[in-house]
Design an enzyme around this catalytic site. Sequence first.
Site, PDB file in Angstrom:
ATOM      1  N   HIS A  19      52.294  37.088  37.480  1.00 36.23           N
ATOM      2  CA  HIS A  19      53.415  38.031  37.358  1.00 36.23           C
ATOM      3  C   HIS A  19      54.173  37.839  36.039  1.00 36.23           C
ATOM      4  CE1 HIS A  19      53.282  38.376  42.030  1.00 36.23           C
ATOM      5  NE2 HIS A  19      52.404  39.159  41.436  1.00 36.23           N
ATOM      6  N   SER A 102      53.181  42.329  42.403  1.00 37.17           N
ATOM      7  CA  SER A 102      52.899  43.000  41.127  1.00 37.17           C
ATOM      8  C   SER A 102      53.453  44.427  41.085  1.00 37.17           C
ATOM      9  CB  SER A 102      51.395  43.006  40.862  1.00 37.17           C
ATOM     10  OG  SER A 102      50.683  43.519  41.958  1.00 37.17           O
ATOM     11  N   ASP A 166      43.459  42.720  40.100  1.00 34.51           N
ATOM     12  CA  ASP A 166      43.800  41.492  40.826  1.00 34.51           C
ATOM     13  C   ASP A 166      43.122  41.465  42.199  1.00 34.51           C
ATOM     14  OD1 ASP A 166      45.107  39.175  41.606  1.00 34.51           O
ATOM     15  OD2 ASP A 166      46.981  40.187  42.117  1.00 34.51           O
TER      16      ASP A 166
HETATM   17  C1  SAM Z   1      45.208  39.401  45.478  1.00 37.78           C
HETATM   18  S1  SAM Z   1      45.781  40.748  46.412  1.00 37.78           S
HETATM   19  C2  SAM Z   1      46.811  41.594  45.306  1.00 37.78           C
HETATM   20  C3  SAM Z   1      48.148  40.926  45.029  1.00 37.78           C
HETATM   21  C4  SAM Z   1      49.086  41.763  44.195  1.00 37.78           C
HETATM   22  N1  SAM Z   1      48.406  42.294  43.012  1.00 37.78           N
HETATM   23  C5  SAM Z   1      50.298  40.993  43.741  1.00 37.78           C
HETATM   24  O1  SAM Z   1      50.245  40.343  42.691  1.00 37.78           O
HETATM   25  O2  SAM Z   1      51.334  41.071  44.409  1.00 37.78           O
HETATM   26  C6  SAM Z   1      44.372  41.794  46.475  1.00 37.78           C
HETATM   27  C7  SAM Z   1      44.598  43.108  47.226  1.00 37.78           C
HETATM   28  O3  SAM Z   1      43.501  43.976  46.935  1.00 37.78           O
HETATM   29  C8  SAM Z   1      43.186  44.738  48.091  1.00 37.78           C
HETATM   30  N2  SAM Z   1      41.792  45.184  47.934  1.00 37.78           N
HETATM   31  C9  SAM Z   1      40.662  44.469  48.075  1.00 37.78           C
HETATM   32  N3  SAM Z   1      39.589  45.219  47.755  1.00 37.78           N
HETATM   33  C10 SAM Z   1      40.056  46.440  47.402  1.00 37.78           C
HETATM   34  C11 SAM Z   1      39.461  47.634  46.931  1.00 37.78           C
HETATM   35  N4  SAM Z   1      38.132  47.737  46.767  1.00 37.78           N
HETATM   36  N5  SAM Z   1      40.255  48.685  46.633  1.00 37.78           N
HETATM   37  C12 SAM Z   1      41.600  48.605  46.770  1.00 37.78           C
HETATM   38  N6  SAM Z   1      42.235  47.486  47.211  1.00 37.78           N
HETATM   39  C13 SAM Z   1      41.472  46.422  47.517  1.00 37.78           C
HETATM   40  C14 SAM Z   1      43.426  43.797  49.243  1.00 37.78           C
HETATM   41  O4  SAM Z   1      43.702  44.557  50.418  1.00 37.78           O
HETATM   42  C15 SAM Z   1      44.638  42.984  48.750  1.00 37.78           C
HETATM   43  O5  SAM Z   1      45.822  43.532  49.244  1.00 37.78           O
END
Ligand code: SAM
Length: 281
Positions: A19, A102, A166
């Site tokens: 972040h 994020s 991410d």
């Molecule tokens: C590591 S977390 C993200 C954390 C967030 N970026 C943050 O920093 O607060 C990964 C997220 O990606 C989502 N995800 C996984 N595969 C995905 C896809 N193919 N398309 C969209 N979202 C996806 C998951 O549901 C999860 O909520």
Amino acid sequence: MLSYQHTYHAGNHADVLKHIILGDVVAAMQKKSTPMFLFDAFASRGIYDLTSVEALKNCEFNTGIGKLWPLKDQSNPLGITRWFRLIKRENLDNTFNRFPGSTALLASMLREDDRLAACDLHPQEFEGLRHSINSSRKLALHKRDAFEALGALLPPKEKRGVVFIDPSYEDKSEYQKVAETISATYPHFRAGVYVIWYPLLPAARHHELFKAFKRSAIRNILRVELDCGNSFPDMQMHGSGMLIVNPPWHAKQDIQSSLHWINKYLTDGAGKTHFSWLVPE
Ligand SMILES: C[S@@+](CC[C@H](N)C(=O)[O-])C[C@H]1O[C@@H](n2cnc3c(N)ncnc32)[C@H](O)[C@@H]1O
């Protein structure tokens, strides 16, 4: 396969790194007044409840924000001050319950003519996102596959922007998939800044990501990484990093200052940092 829920990990050492550095990149882009597009492709919930059963299961936030809060030092790099201001705004009652993710970070940085799109495919995570982040003229939330959305939403009409990648990397093939998808997207949006987060795990699969990017036609990739070493022996993930394609020139000094600060306060300086070109210009 969508079983991952970021609340279990919210506020850990990796979130601190991702972040703060993401904020540095966006702030550097905003030194130009022209509008830009921000794309949070793997958004999760927007705001995480650190008092929830999930967050309290392993209390991973104690390896990150829990070590830093409340911030005592006054002479911090800009990126740290910006991030702390956001966390304070989310916790005006002086509790420390709500951790901005994020999407909340990027939403807080939007200027009048900037736009933000955020995607999550997980039904529960997307509901959480809709609940915590208000969509508007400049902020669109998509329950959509991020890999597909990259092709559909890029290039943006603004012709400049930051794309944040991410994934959870639960599926091992995602390291390759990330590199392949960015490589396919890049020719359509060469001016874009792509920020790609990766974990440091015992299996060291991030090297697959590195190899795939080195083989690609993409140049100008900065590697920013913090290996926390043995600082958090209860966690498998011993560090994390970001690959930044086309890092804004102005961001480099700020990123270095932030990285140094994070290492000093999270690992007492015992961690190992990388700030180097994975692929030069
Ligand atoms: C590591 S977390 C993200 C954390 C967030 N970026 C943050 O920093 O607060 C990964 C997220 O990606 C989502 N995800 C996984 N595969 C995905 C896809 N193919 N398309 C969209 N979202 C996806 C998951 O549901 C999860 O909520």
